[in-house]
Design an enzyme around this catalytic site. Structure first.
Site, PDB file in Angstrom:
ATOM      1  N   CYS A  38      -9.825 -15.584 -13.658  1.00 20.73           N
ATOM      2  CA  CYS A  38      -8.903 -14.665 -14.268  1.00 20.73           C
ATOM      3  C   CYS A  38      -6.670 -14.844 -14.944  1.00 20.73           C
ATOM      4  CB  CYS A  38      -8.842 -13.256 -12.844  1.00 20.73           C
ATOM      5  SG  CYS A  38      -8.454 -12.065 -13.435  1.00 20.73           S
ATOM      6  N   HIS A  86     -12.901 -11.814  -7.346  1.00 17.04           N
ATOM      7  CA  HIS A  86     -13.803 -11.968  -9.249  1.00 17.04           C
ATOM      8  C   HIS A  86     -12.639 -13.532  -9.360  1.00 17.04           C
ATOM      9  CE1 HIS A  86      -9.293  -9.846  -9.850  1.00 17.04           C
ATOM     10  NE2 HIS A  86      -9.648 -10.400 -10.717  1.00 17.04           N
ATOM     11  N   SER A 132      -5.413  -7.397  -9.042  1.00 19.87           N
ATOM     12  CA  SER A 132      -6.482  -6.225  -9.677  1.00 19.87           C
ATOM     13  C   SER A 132      -7.524  -6.156  -7.816  1.00 19.87           C
ATOM     14  CB  SER A 132      -7.533  -6.816 -10.590  1.00 19.87           C
ATOM     15  OG  SER A 132      -6.897  -6.539 -10.799  1.00 19.87           O
ATOM     16  N   HIS A 166      -5.863  -4.051  -6.095  1.00 22.93           N
ATOM     17  CA  HIS A 166      -5.748  -2.385  -6.547  1.00 22.93           C
ATOM     18  C   HIS A 166      -7.173  -1.700  -5.535  1.00 22.93           C
ATOM     19  CE1 HIS A 166      -2.489  -2.892  -9.218  1.00 22.93           C
ATOM     20  NE2 HIS A 166      -3.427  -3.587 -10.054  1.00 22.93           N
ATOM     21  N   CYS A 172      -5.698 -11.851  -7.350  1.00 21.84           N
ATOM     22  CA  CYS A 172      -5.323 -11.690  -8.063  1.00 21.84           C
ATOM     23  C   CYS A 172      -4.808  -9.953  -7.729  1.00 21.84           C
ATOM     24  CB  CYS A 172      -5.691 -11.430  -9.766  1.00 21.84           C
ATOM     25  SG  CYS A 172      -5.996 -10.767 -10.902  1.00 21.84           S
TER      26      CYS A 172
END
Ligand code: CND
Ligand code: ZN
Ligand code: ZN
Length: 397
Positions: free
Chosen positions: A176, A68, A49, A52, A47
């Protein structure tokens, strides 16, 4: 031979430094303590994120095992665990649900106080310690999940049991991307029948917002992205039109307001940029519009808008994990998937062997979302051939 109660040595992708590739390492995973669960990860999505974390815009202590969005099978449980047992198929929950805190008892909110989403992230399990070591050094957890590892340990309130028949390489997205996007539309914005929506960002999460808008009965769904290659898929998922800000000289919010009789009913920022968060707000109708921030913003930057933009009646909100209470909702969403209420195939561009994680991140940066599988293994004599395995060998100590 049972692995319960023993340290497991297995493969994981460790991030030693930001802006560096992941390093596939042998890590030691300690057994679960009381109220913890050790999971054999079968498939994990990548993902934005997670990216990031790599880019340093989601500050995390290092070295870390990120990831995650995953699905797996319970290997062993610590003392006092009652909601899952070895052999259960499960999804780790990056937003926990302890069931006891003020937020878990709140009828609408979902961000359980046991979450690790503060900045910077703490990077441990609930008791403040870690279960991973690599080359003799402790390694940090990520959002209580750390799914870029063949085995991981999570707190009991960070894992949900799912249907034993679920295809883990697909339902991992319910951990997610799908849930975050879909819930942002149906649960957070509460999109209404016949409404007009604008979705900024057509990655896996943005496409899931579109699916939610469509299910909720939106009449028009305007997809916004600078990558025109995203338009065909967005239309397949329910977007009625797609536009690129690069095709206009005036600000995109002005374009959308003209297209929608003064502004859309619902808008979503699913990119993670401050400028598009403001554009998404401003393209919603100034008296009845609802704008939802889904994208994760970079570091410590601040937004600035004139109070009048809200004073006239707009609503500006945001949510983690689509506003869903995770432990209650994930099994239900998996059941909906099994009952064919929605498809996850359009959200997955590639399924790659876990070892190809760095390629998976390059693909994400070029606009393709991948799922990494631990059940694809390199053929011993043909490095370009990857075989499906029923079990992944691990060393037990
Ligand atoms: P992904 O990178 O796949 O998609 C983002 C899309 O935005 C891409 O299609 C880009 O082309 C597009 N884009 C980039 N810049 C612009 C721009 N200036 N204008 C228009 N379009 C642009 O990301 P994803 O779908 O995996 O995730 C989207 C965001 O959601 C990201 O910030 C991620 O961190 C966040 C998120 C939030 C949550 C939550 O719980 N709220 C959970 N997971 C991910
Ligand atoms: Zn995510
Ligand atoms: Zn709670």
């Amino acid at each position: 031979m049972s692995t319960a109660g023993k340290v497991i040595k297995c493969k994981a992708a460790v991030l030693w430094d930001i802006k560096k590739p992941f390093s596939i390492e042998e890590v030691e995973v300690a057994p679960p303590k009381a109220h913890e669960v050790r999971i054999k990860i079968v498939a994990t999505g990548i993902c934005r994120s997670d990216d990031h974390v790599v880019q340093g815009t989601l500050p995390t202590p290092l070295p870390v095992i990120a990831g995650h969005e995953a699905a797996g099978i319970v290997e062993s449980i610590g003392e006092g665990v009652t909601t899952v047992k070895p052999g259960d198929k499960v999804i780790p929950l990056f937003t926990p649900q302890c069931g006891k805190c003020r937020i878990c008892k709140h009828p609408e909110s979902n961000l359980c106080v046991k979450n690790d989403l503060q900045s910077p992230l703490q990077g441990t399990l609930q008791d403040g310690s870690r279960r991973f070591t690599c080359r003799g050094k402790p390694v940090y957890h990520f959002l209580g999940t750390s799914t870029f590892s063949q085995y991981t340990v999570v707190d009991e309130f960070s894992v949900a049991k799912i249907d034993a028949a679920s295809p883990l390489e697909k339902v991992c997205l319910i951990g997610c991307g799908f849930t975050t996007g879909y819930g942002s539309a149906v649960k957070v914005a509460k999109v209404t029948q016949g409404s007009t929506c604008a979705v900024f960002g057509l990655g896996g999460v943005g496409l899931s917002v579109i699916m939610g808008c469509k299910v909720a009965g939106a009449a028009r769904i305007i997809g916004v992205d600078i990558n025109r290659d995203k338009f065909a898929k967005a239309k397949e998922m329910g977007a009625t039109e797609c536009i690129s800000p690069q095709d206009y000289t005036k600000p995109i919010e002005e374009v959308i307001k003209e297209m929608s009789d003064g502004g859309v009913d619902f808008s979503f920022e699913v990119i993670g940029r401050l400028d598009t968060m403001v554009s998404a707000l401003l393209c919603s109708h100034d008296s009845c519009g609802v704008s939802v921030i889904v994208g994760v913003p970079p570091g410590s930057e601040q937004l600035s808008v004139h109070p009048f933009e809200l004073l006239t009646g707009r609503t500006w909100k945001g949510a983690i994990f689509g506003g869903y209470k995770s432990k209650d909702s994930v099994p239900k969403l998996v059941a909906d998937f099994m009952n064919k209420k929605f498809s996850l195939d359009p959200l997955i561009s590639n399924v790659l062997p876990f070892e190809k994680i760095n390629e998976g991140f390059d693909l994400l940066r070029s606009g393709k979302r991948s799922v990494l599988s631990f059940f694809l293994c390199m053929h011993p004599y043909h490095p370009n051939i990857w075989e499906r395995l029923d079990a992944v060998p691990v060393t037990v100590f």
